[in-house]
Scaffold this motif. Sequence first.
Motif, PDB file in Angstrom:
ATOM      1  N   ASP A 280     -33.460 -26.632  31.122  1.00  0.00           N
ATOM      2  CA  ASP A 280     -34.619 -25.621  31.955  1.00  0.00           C
ATOM      3  C   ASP A 280     -34.003 -24.903  33.072  1.00  0.00           C
ATOM      4  O   ASP A 280     -33.522 -25.485  34.181  1.00  0.00           O
ATOM      5  N   LYS A 281     -34.316 -23.787  33.141  1.00  0.00           N
ATOM      6  CA  LYS A 281     -33.816 -22.758  34.279  1.00  0.00           C
ATOM      7  C   LYS A 281     -34.491 -23.391  35.538  1.00  0.00           C
ATOM      8  O   LYS A 281     -33.821 -22.937  36.576  1.00  0.00           O
ATOM      9  N   ARG A 282     -35.561 -24.009  35.331  1.00  0.00           N
ATOM     10  CA  ARG A 282     -36.125 -24.365  36.614  1.00  0.00           C
ATOM     11  C   ARG A 282     -35.371 -25.538  37.236  1.00  0.00           C
ATOM     12  O   ARG A 282     -35.586 -25.682  38.601  1.00  0.00           O
TER      13      ARG A 282
ATOM     14  N   PRO B 111     -24.548 -18.429  30.859  1.00  0.00           N
ATOM     15  CA  PRO B 111     -23.389 -18.512  30.396  1.00  0.00           C
ATOM     16  C   PRO B 111     -22.216 -19.272  31.167  1.00  0.00           C
ATOM     17  O   PRO B 111     -21.264 -19.703  30.522  1.00  0.00           O
ATOM     18  N   LEU B 112     -22.728 -19.686  32.221  1.00  0.00           N
ATOM     19  CA  LEU B 112     -21.777 -20.528  33.185  1.00  0.00           C
ATOM     20  C   LEU B 112     -22.110 -22.124  32.992  1.00  0.00           C
ATOM     21  O   LEU B 112     -21.266 -22.823  32.684  1.00  0.00           O
ATOM     22  N   TRP B 113     -23.411 -22.103  32.783  1.00  0.00           N
ATOM     23  CA  TRP B 113     -23.958 -23.526  32.739  1.00  0.00           C
ATOM     24  C   TRP B 113     -23.751 -24.215  31.232  1.00  0.00           C
ATOM     25  O   TRP B 113     -23.535 -25.444  31.323  1.00  0.00           O
TER      26      TRP B 113
ATOM     27  N   SER C 278     -38.343 -27.300  40.746  1.00  0.00           N
ATOM     28  CA  SER C 278     -37.750 -28.045  39.465  1.00  0.00           C
ATOM     29  C   SER C 278     -38.648 -29.150  38.855  1.00  0.00           C
ATOM     30  O   SER C 278     -38.065 -29.813  37.798  1.00  0.00           O
ATOM     31  N   SER C 279     -39.696 -29.660  39.326  1.00  0.00           N
ATOM     32  CA  SER C 279     -40.672 -30.496  39.003  1.00  0.00           C
ATOM     33  C   SER C 279     -41.961 -30.022  38.660  1.00  0.00           C
ATOM     34  O   SER C 279     -42.364 -29.823  37.361  1.00  0.00           O
TER      35      SER C 279
ATOM     36  N   LEU D  97     -45.562 -26.886  35.138  1.00  0.00           N
ATOM     37  CA  LEU D  97     -46.560 -25.662  34.900  1.00  0.00           C
ATOM     38  C   LEU D  97     -46.247 -24.800  33.875  1.00  0.00           C
ATOM     39  O   LEU D  97     -46.937 -23.854  33.265  1.00  0.00           O
ATOM     40  N   ASP D  98     -44.906 -24.398  34.008  1.00  0.00           N
ATOM     41  CA  ASP D  98     -44.321 -23.396  33.102  1.00  0.00           C
ATOM     42  C   ASP D  98     -44.516 -23.742  31.576  1.00  0.00           C
ATOM     43  O   ASP D  98     -44.889 -22.929  30.594  1.00  0.00           O
TER      44      ASP D  98
END
Length: 336
Positions: free
Chosen positions: A46-48, A55-57, A146-147, A152-153
């Motif tokens: 999750d990008k949050r 590409p890095l992660w 991040s939470s 909500l996303d």
Amino acid sequence: MPSFLPEPALPYGQQNKTAVLLMNLGTPAAPTAAAVKPYLRDFLSDKRVVELPKPLWQPILHGVVLTLRPKKSAHGYEKVWLPEGSPLAVYTEKQAELLAQRLPDVIVRHAMSYGNPGVPQVLRELRAQGVMQVLVVPLYPQYAASSTGAALDKVFGELLQQRNQMSVRTVSRFYNDEGYITAMKQHIEAYWAQHGRGGKLMLSFHGIPQKNSDDGDPYPHECHETARLLAKALSIGENDYVVSFQSQFGKAKWIGPGTQELFDRLPKQGVLDLDVFCPGFVSDCLETMEEIAIAGREQFHEAGGRQYRYIPCLNTDAAWIDALTALVERNLRGWR
């Protein structure tokens, strides 16, 4: 042309129900590496949660992290797993059940950002029941991207699939809610009355990377305000408690002071009797039961500490359910 979900077969006049959706992070289905791995993959993708370029992660995640961490996390889950299942899942479900008893005129469900029951599944079931108004309450008192943001996303992403979109209200934070503060005060005082009281109270919150805070995430400010209000309610002074942040991950700098760092430092400063409470968690989980109640105790004692008391989370505490009910009722006004 986009393809939207089919609408419920109910007559339109029966599609007017109201629901409350409690949300929490999620949990693996079992305390095994095989079950932990897909849960961690979804969570850490999750990008949050991890704000690094994909590409890095992704090579790091699928290389080192998902190779080593599932086994370690599964060992932690084994230590705290309840007969009914994962503590977080058990307590979140019970909170939803207790809230439903207080609010018989609305539908109450719970869902997880990662794992089951998932948000798409629950919202589609609610839609099939004729729900057109839903109050979403992420069970994170202090907002963090991040939470709460990630939770909500998930909801808003599902709305994109609906042809006839639900009306949605959200409670993005309740860090200074009077009922929440009062529930914690009474909970801690009841614990002290039964088990005794240490020389200092540590209020340990989950951490976030320092960069998130630098970029405007309000989380640390809301944590400190919760701590200030709780200390005031408990009638304790600034020297009687300390705020810390746990669960650091990776090599980036995180907000501090770190909880584990203080477990080593406090005994050297003369704090030999320590009580620990986690205000940012309304349900006990891996991060509280294993990281704090078990590993934290061991670390504090190894550093020279004498007495260590972990005060459990609010879980199904009656005052907390009262506070949650009041919070929900305020946000449902005009819908009932």
